[in-house]
Design an enzyme around this catalytic site. Structure first.
Site, PDB file in Angstrom:
ATOM      1  N   PHE A 174     -41.346  32.256 -14.564  1.00  0.00           N
ATOM      2  CA  PHE A 174     -40.948  32.317 -15.973  1.00  0.00           C
ATOM      3  C   PHE A 174     -39.440  32.214 -16.076  1.00  0.00           C
ATOM      4  CE2 PHE A 174     -45.062  34.263 -15.896  1.00  0.00           C
ATOM      5  CZ  PHE A 174     -45.646  33.785 -17.064  1.00  0.00           C
ATOM      6  N   ALA A 175     -38.977  31.311 -16.899  1.00  0.00           N
ATOM      7  CA  ALA A 175     -37.540  31.173 -17.123  1.00  0.00           C
ATOM      8  C   ALA A 175     -37.294  31.345 -18.607  1.00  0.00           C
ATOM      9  CB  ALA A 175     -37.061  29.809 -16.640  1.00  0.00           C
ATOM     10  N   GLY A 184     -34.874  33.131 -21.706  1.00  0.00           N
ATOM     11  CA  GLY A 184     -33.604  33.753 -22.080  1.00  0.00           C
ATOM     12  C   GLY A 184     -32.396  32.980 -21.576  1.00  0.00           C
ATOM     13  N   ASN A 198     -35.284  35.330 -10.467  1.00  0.00           N
ATOM     14  CA  ASN A 198     -34.047  35.804  -9.851  1.00  0.00           C
ATOM     15  C   ASN A 198     -34.196  35.963  -8.335  1.00  0.00           C
ATOM     16  OD1 ASN A 198     -35.794  37.891 -10.062  1.00  0.00           O
ATOM     17  ND2 ASN A 198     -34.445  39.250 -11.194  1.00  0.00           N
ATOM     18  N   HIS A 242     -42.412  46.996  -1.796  1.00  0.00           N
ATOM     19  CA  HIS A 242     -41.112  47.128  -2.440  1.00  0.00           C
ATOM     20  C   HIS A 242     -40.046  47.438  -1.390  1.00  0.00           C
ATOM     21  CE1 HIS A 242     -37.964  48.539  -5.067  1.00  0.00           C
ATOM     22  NE2 HIS A 242     -38.645  48.118  -6.107  1.00  0.00           N
ATOM     23  N   TRP A 244     -37.156  48.698  -1.362  1.00  0.00           N
ATOM     24  CA  TRP A 244     -36.459  49.983  -1.386  1.00  0.00           C
ATOM     25  C   TRP A 244     -37.424  51.104  -1.019  1.00  0.00           C
ATOM     26  CZ3 TRP A 244     -31.617  51.833  -1.675  1.00  0.00           C
ATOM     27  CH2 TRP A 244     -31.445  53.174  -2.039  1.00  0.00           C
ATOM     28  N   TRP A 245     -38.573  51.126  -1.618  1.00  0.00           N
ATOM     29  CA  TRP A 245     -39.488  52.251  -1.463  1.00  0.00           C
ATOM     30  C   TRP A 245     -40.248  52.238  -0.149  1.00  0.00           C
ATOM     31  CZ3 TRP A 245     -38.335  56.235  -4.141  1.00  0.00           C
ATOM     32  CH2 TRP A 245     -37.713  56.075  -5.378  1.00  0.00           C
ATOM     33  N   GLU A 281     -44.577  47.202 -13.489  1.00  0.00           N
ATOM     34  CA  GLU A 281     -44.611  47.566 -12.070  1.00  0.00           C
ATOM     35  C   GLU A 281     -45.541  48.750 -11.819  1.00  0.00           C
ATOM     36  OE1 GLU A 281     -41.373  46.730  -8.923  1.00  0.00           O
ATOM     37  OE2 GLU A 281     -40.809  48.581  -9.939  1.00  0.00           O
TER      38      GLU A 281
END
Ligand SMILES: *[C@@H]1O[C@H](CO)[C@@H](O)[C@H](O)[C@H]1NC(C)=O
Ligand SMILES: *[C@@H]1O[C@H](CO)[C@@H](O)[C@H](O)[C@H]1NC(C)=O
Length: 309
Positions: free
Chosen positions: A83-84, A86, A176, A196, A198-199, A264
């Site tokens: 999805f692009a 904005g 992104n 994830h 980080w987690w 999420e």
């Protein structure tokens, strides 16, 4: 020899011929076993297999060659939806597509589904004949109301309308992200979730699951397997559709009850109830702001998290 014995011999001879034929056909076309490509005992510093025996794809644990052979024979098509939306989307999208064109499923047929709100200024790209694009304009007034909900609703509609007939596997990713190296057939599965980044390295106790009992995304303390990232989901189109439908159902129910959660968190609840068949390691979505720990040997996709707009 009497005729009965002769008959029996003939029958058993025919049977063994049949079985041999069956055996050889299976040998050639046959199913791929996990052990043909996945070597969980090659690394002990990471979780290689989940409690429910799903492989976790880390560098060093897989061998792409048998998978390549298998999927070439299957003549697969893989979809990648992005999805692009904005103001910032245009630049992101170009970086995403340039890198995906190079590193996403090289050697296999790929369809990029680019969902946009305004027609993007795409940079010229050298497309190889196995790659094609579909730019899908989305018309919706309520973008700001709930971005993830709208995107998933659209993706679900397009899976139903055409994507399910066009691809064997489908990934949905955020724009992104930049592919740094091959994102190949090792990632294919019926239901694919991302750990994830980080987690994965944190304690289960602190996972930011939805903890409000009233929400459909609720996971009680002490439960849950992993914290999954929302920047990549994948699987067969049917399974991605199932995930989307569950998410929409839960999110709308919660909205009606006044307990919004986040995409999420719904995703985490979904994968808690419907265990993914394959997990991607944090190598598949690493934020370059952080120095990778020794477990992350090989970043395949860089993820630049930011707010949606
Ligand atoms: C592979 O699939 C494509 C599209 O689905 C088709 O056009 C092509 O003929 C197939 N090739 C083989 C060898 O079956
Ligand atoms: C739910 O979230 C949306 C945006 O994500 C917001 O506009 C809406 O007011 C929220 N509703 C509730 C009941 O919290």
């Amino acid at each position: 020899m009497n005729s009965k014995t002769r008959m029996l011999l003939l029958v058993s001879f025919l049977l063994s011929l049949l079985m041999a034929k069956y055996y050889f056909r299976n040998k050639q076309g046959g199913q791929l076993k996990l052990s043909d490509w996945f070597k969980p005992r090659s690394r002990f510093d990471v979780i290689a297999t989940t409690d429910w025996l799903a492989p976790v794809v880390w560098e060093g644990l897989f061998n792409r060659q048998p998978l390549e052979k298998y999927y070439q024979k299957q003549n697969i098509t893989v979809g990648l939806a992005v999805f692009a939306i904005g103001k910032l989307a245009g630049n992101d999208l170009n970086l995403f597509l340039q890198s995906a064109n190079k590193f996403f499923m090289p050697g296999h047929r790929v369809i990029f589904y680019i969902m946009v709100d305004t027609y993007p200024n795409l940079m010229p790209m050298q497309l190889n004949p196995l790659r094609s694009f579909q730019v899908i304009p989305l018309h919706e007034e309520n973008w700001l109301y709930n971005f993830d909900l709208m995107c998933m609703k659209f993706l679900g509609e397009h899976i139903l309308e055409h994507i399910q007939y066009e691809v064997d596997f489908l990934f949905s990713m955020s724009t992104n992200m930049v592919f740094e190296s091959e994102f190949g057939v090792e990632t294919l599965g019926t239901s694919v979730a991302l750990l994830h980044s980080w987690w994965y390295f944190r304690n289960t106790k602190n996972f930011p699951y939805e903890r409000r009992l009233k929400s459909a995304a609720y996971i009680p303390f002490g439960q849950g397997d992993f914290f999954y990232g929302s920047s990549i989901v994948g699987g067969t189109p049917e399974n991605v559709l199932k995930l989307i439908n569950e998410y929409l159902k839960d999110a709308i129910q919660d909205m009606e009850n006044g307990v919004n959660s986040t995409y999420e968190k719904y995703l985490n609840k979904y994968f808690f109830l419907n265990k993914p068949t394959k997990l991607l390691s944090p190598e598949y979505s690493w934020n370059p702001k952080f120095k990778p720990p020794p477990q992350v040997r090989f970043v395949k996709v860089s993820h630049y998290p930011r707010a949606n707009f």
